[in-house]
Design a protein around this motif. Sequence first.
Motif, PDB file in Angstrom:
ATOM      1  N   SER A 425      22.403  15.424  56.477  1.00 41.03           N
ATOM      2  CA  SER A 425      22.973  15.417  55.135  1.00 41.03           C
ATOM      3  C   SER A 425      24.067  16.457  54.984  1.00 41.03           C
ATOM      4  N   ARG A 426      24.983  16.160  54.084  1.00 40.46           N
ATOM      5  CA  ARG A 426      26.042  17.123  53.767  1.00 40.46           C
ATOM      6  C   ARG A 426      25.600  18.105  52.686  1.00 40.46           C
ATOM      7  N   LEU A 427      24.510  17.845  52.036  1.00 40.47           N
ATOM      8  CA  LEU A 427      24.037  18.738  50.971  1.00 40.47           C
ATOM      9  C   LEU A 427      23.506  20.038  51.552  1.00 40.47           C
ATOM     10  N   ALA A 552      19.636  11.858  51.473  1.00 41.91           N
ATOM     11  CA  ALA A 552      20.623  10.778  51.389  1.00 41.91           C
ATOM     12  C   ALA A 552      20.647  10.178  49.990  1.00 41.91           C
ATOM     13  N   ARG A 553      19.490  10.028  49.383  1.00 37.29           N
ATOM     14  CA  ARG A 553      19.455   9.473  48.026  1.00 37.29           C
ATOM     15  C   ARG A 553      20.082  10.442  47.034  1.00 37.29           C
ATOM     16  N   LEU A 554      19.834  11.718  47.182  1.00 41.66           N
ATOM     17  CA  LEU A 554      20.425  12.708  46.276  1.00 41.66           C
ATOM     18  C   LEU A 554      21.940  12.793  46.449  1.00 41.66           C
ATOM     19  N   GLU A 555      22.426  12.533  47.653  1.00 44.06           N
ATOM     20  CA  GLU A 555      23.873  12.539  47.878  1.00 44.06           C
ATOM     21  C   GLU A 555      24.567  11.470  47.055  1.00 44.06           C
ATOM     22  N   VAL A 556      23.999  10.275  47.002  1.00 48.10           N
ATOM     23  CA  VAL A 556      24.655   9.149  46.341  1.00 48.10           C
ATOM     24  C   VAL A 556      24.221   9.007  44.886  1.00 48.10           C
ATOM     25  N   PRO A 558      23.963  11.498  41.933  1.00 48.21           N
ATOM     26  CA  PRO A 558      24.039  12.833  41.326  1.00 48.21           C
ATOM     27  C   PRO A 558      23.246  12.955  40.036  1.00 48.21           C
ATOM     28  N   GLU A 559      22.871  11.813  39.428  1.00 45.76           N
ATOM     29  CA  GLU A 559      22.103  11.872  38.181  1.00 45.76           C
ATOM     30  C   GLU A 559      20.624  12.162  38.430  1.00 45.76           C
ATOM     31  N   VAL A 560      20.188  12.029  39.674  1.00 48.53           N
ATOM     32  CA  VAL A 560      18.774  12.259  39.998  1.00 48.53           C
ATOM     33  C   VAL A 560      18.538  13.751  40.214  1.00 48.53           C
ATOM     34  N   GLY A 561      17.565  14.286  39.507  1.00 47.34           N
ATOM     35  CA  GLY A 561      17.276  15.712  39.632  1.00 47.34           C
ATOM     36  C   GLY A 561      15.986  16.024  40.342  1.00 47.34           C
ATOM     37  N   LEU A 562      15.059  15.065  40.385  1.00 53.29           N
ATOM     38  CA  LEU A 562      13.739  15.314  40.967  1.00 53.29           C
ATOM     39  C   LEU A 562      13.285  14.085  41.730  1.00 53.29           C
ATOM     40  N   ILE A 563      12.806  14.291  42.951  1.00 53.26           N
ATOM     41  CA  ILE A 563      12.222  13.215  43.764  1.00 53.26           C
ATOM     42  C   ILE A 563      10.864  13.690  44.260  1.00 53.26           C
ATOM     43  N   HIS A 564       9.862  12.840  44.114  1.00 56.02           N
ATOM     44  CA  HIS A 564       8.529  13.207  44.586  1.00 56.02           C
ATOM     45  C   HIS A 564       7.831  11.985  45.154  1.00 56.02           C
ATOM     46  N   PRO A 565       6.836  12.178  46.014  1.00 51.24           N
ATOM     47  CA  PRO A 565       6.089  11.031  46.547  1.00 51.24           C
ATOM     48  C   PRO A 565       5.397  10.262  45.433  1.00 51.24           C
TER      49      PRO A 565
END
Length: 666
Positions: A425-427, A552-556, A558-565
């Motif tokens: 990732s580039r992040l 990868a999902r956060l890269e594309v 930007p409106e997503v702030g939180l990802i969890h299982p």
Amino acid sequence: MTRPESSLPEQASPATESPAKDCPAKGRPTKRARYFVPRQRSRLRRWITANTQKTGRRIGRLLFDAEGHPRAFLRSLLFDAYQRPRPGLEGVIFKEPGRPRRPFANWLTGSDATLPALVAGLPFPPRSTGRRSVLVVIEKSATSASPLLRLLARDYAVVLLVLDGERGADEALAADGVALVPVDVARARAPRAVLVDALAFRAREDRPLFAITVGLATIDAADALEQRNIPVVAVFGEADADPARHETLGPAMELALERASALVFPTPAAREAALVAMPRFAARRRLAAAEAPLEAGAAAVLAIGREIGEELDCELSLVLATEPERLEILDIARENDPPGAFTVAQKLERLIADWRRKALLKRHPNRPPLRRPYSGFHPLIYAEHHPVACFDQRRYPLSHWIEKGRPPGPWSMPVFGPLPGPRASRLRSALHGHFFYPDLLPELLERLNVNASRPDLFLTTDTPAKADELRAMTASYPSAVQIDVVPNLGRDIGPFLTGLRDALTGGGYDVFFHVHGKKTKGRRRAIGDPWRHFLWENLIGGTHPMLDTVLARLEVSPEVGLIHPEDSHLVNWARNDRIVQELREDLELTEPLGAYVDFPVGNMFAIRPAAMRSYLALDLSWEDYPPEPIPDDGTLMHGLERLLPMAVRQAGFSTIAVRVPGTDWD
């Protein structure tokens, strides 16, 4: 050796770039002087509980045998010969309708075994292979219902149960294709309630499309059939719906309105009179009025019966046809699965039938606990927002949501799966891991190696000796590592929000992963390892490069702030009302609370620091966290865990979930 701190990204001055410090002083959330801490049980209380439980087990061995069955004297005291509670003792045996208390649950699973013998001599016809069957229940004589029966017989295999009828009175109906089953209730050796249940149990074997009961005298049969998931149209005559006889007919009418899938009144006035007398049923659908429903209005009764009979099949087909891959969660074997092999369709059919029965009996929808049946959908939150459809009308939440076009709301969340392969990732990413148990770090490092991305590591633990262990394990890690010793306070949340506050507010990272070395001791020790494996498999990796997937999902997005299982367990606020109320006030959260909440269960996630600005603005110190040992629930950490998605949404970001197919934990 651990990399020097200078190898970490230079942190911007908190005074100039910290999201928390940028908040105006007037509008910034402020913590209270002291947060609520549930009282721990005293030593005396624990001693009393332990000895009470020991005494209870001794008494239990006297009352129940090794297989958990009540001993003979207890059975004779509480039950009749058909394993039914004696009058007035239902509350001793059942927690709520249809849900026995634990000591009786195992034994009562065999209560249906007493029923087949009661109806074995009745002339039920063989199950029809060419046509669906329809069951009709009537008392005394079916002469008045002849037009309805003939109409049904054109399309269905009709089975007619005549309760206490005159011998030979209805035999002429056989020429019209109606299978007559006379039932002599008055002379039966079993009580009427048991016999009627036995008839419903036997009728279920034929899987009738629907049933029709005629008159209020057969409402007990309608109740028994509905409890066996056979939908019923209850048809009333003029005398049944006479408002002048409300005092005598009221209880039967109330049961009919409570249980039957559809009711047909002889006139609109009779329908309105019933609703005026019992207005709480005004939300019920399928309360129809048809003049002469057994004769000229028979077609209307048939149409209603076909509609209610096809509803379960339609609900099942609707779900199976809509992104069936999202049902893979049902294909995972469970410890409490019934014996034998069950397909996803069969499991789903059971879920729909169980939901309808719970709604019928007004049982708590999450007892026993449900699981998420469809990835990205929370049925209990949906039902809470659609109570008329899901409770009054007994619609299964998932099929109703699909039927309505899958509208967005707090009940649905986007879910994505793994990348086909590793991808750097580039992040700018960092991973915080709190390790009270350092022996779990090698597993995390092994899972990180599945990915192409190498986040900087911020590791925390509670003693210098453990920190030395962590340094030795990370000596060859290819990115920067910082290891800090922190107080044993706040479990994994304190080290993250307080111990890493400067890193979170410094602006050096786009994304922080937060994990911890979860183990569970005591009576729930078997939970810890499966839970941790599930969370790390979905968030970090194992079979798939999940850390790369999340980045990868956060890269594309930007409106997503939180990802969890995505956890399959459906959780409520538990014993966190008090602490959640305090935190909502301090964080100035205005989003309404429901009974259930979707959050990172287990508190492992990936988050943009900007999305947690209100948490960071609280500026929690070590003194804010309760000292160990802490209660199982209701603390500051439990409240922060549940409110995180709400705080992320308040900050202007969205929350989504990640799922590796085939994974779960019990």
